[in-house]
Scaffold this motif. Structure first.
Motif: not given
Length: 133
Positions: A32-39, A43-53
């Motif tokens: 969970t920390s790997f996904t939330g902190g790194i992945v 991915v947010g950089l690619i799509f210009n947004s945070d997944f959780n948002d």
């Protein structure tokens, strides 16, 4: 009854399961920390947004006097995607662990077996020959 419970609780399989459960919970935190902190940030950089948002708003909410959003109804698919990525990572690592364990078991089974003793027919022939003497 207490003695029976103690015997049940100290069986090897039950203790192994308990240890695996605790390790799995700790591993889940790491994933969970790997996904939330790194992945997610990558991915947010690619799509210009945070997944959780990421969400699909079904009914927009209103801002109250304190600036809090109330009454919004939304499908939070970004959270689902994050949890799906967590699951895929955990499933892949578990697959690799089981694959490694099975590979080690096959090596143990492949150990040379001692030569088999005489067959039943050979023993009967030996007995016959001894009786002839």
């Amino acid at each position: 009854m207490l003695k029976e419970f103690k015997e049940f609780a100290m069986k090897g399989n039950l203790v192994d399961i308990a240890v695996a459960f605790v390790m799995g919970a700790a591993f889940n935190k790491v994933v969970t920390s790997f996904t939330g902190g790194i992945v997610s940030p990558l991915v947010g950089l690619i799509f210009n947004s945070d997944f959780n948002d990421l969400k699909y708003v079904l009914k927009p909410g209103t801002l109250d006097e304190a600036g809090n959003l109330t009454g919004e109804i939304a499908v939070l698919y970004g959270s689902f995607i994050t949890n799906l990525i967590d699951f895929i990572i955990v499933a892949f690592v578990m697959f690799m662990i089981i694959k490694a364990i099975n590979k080690m078991k096959k090596k143990e089974e492949a150990a040379p077996t001692p030569p088999a003793g005489p067959t039943q027919e050979e023993l009967l022939i030996q007995i016959r020959d001894l009786l002839k003497k």
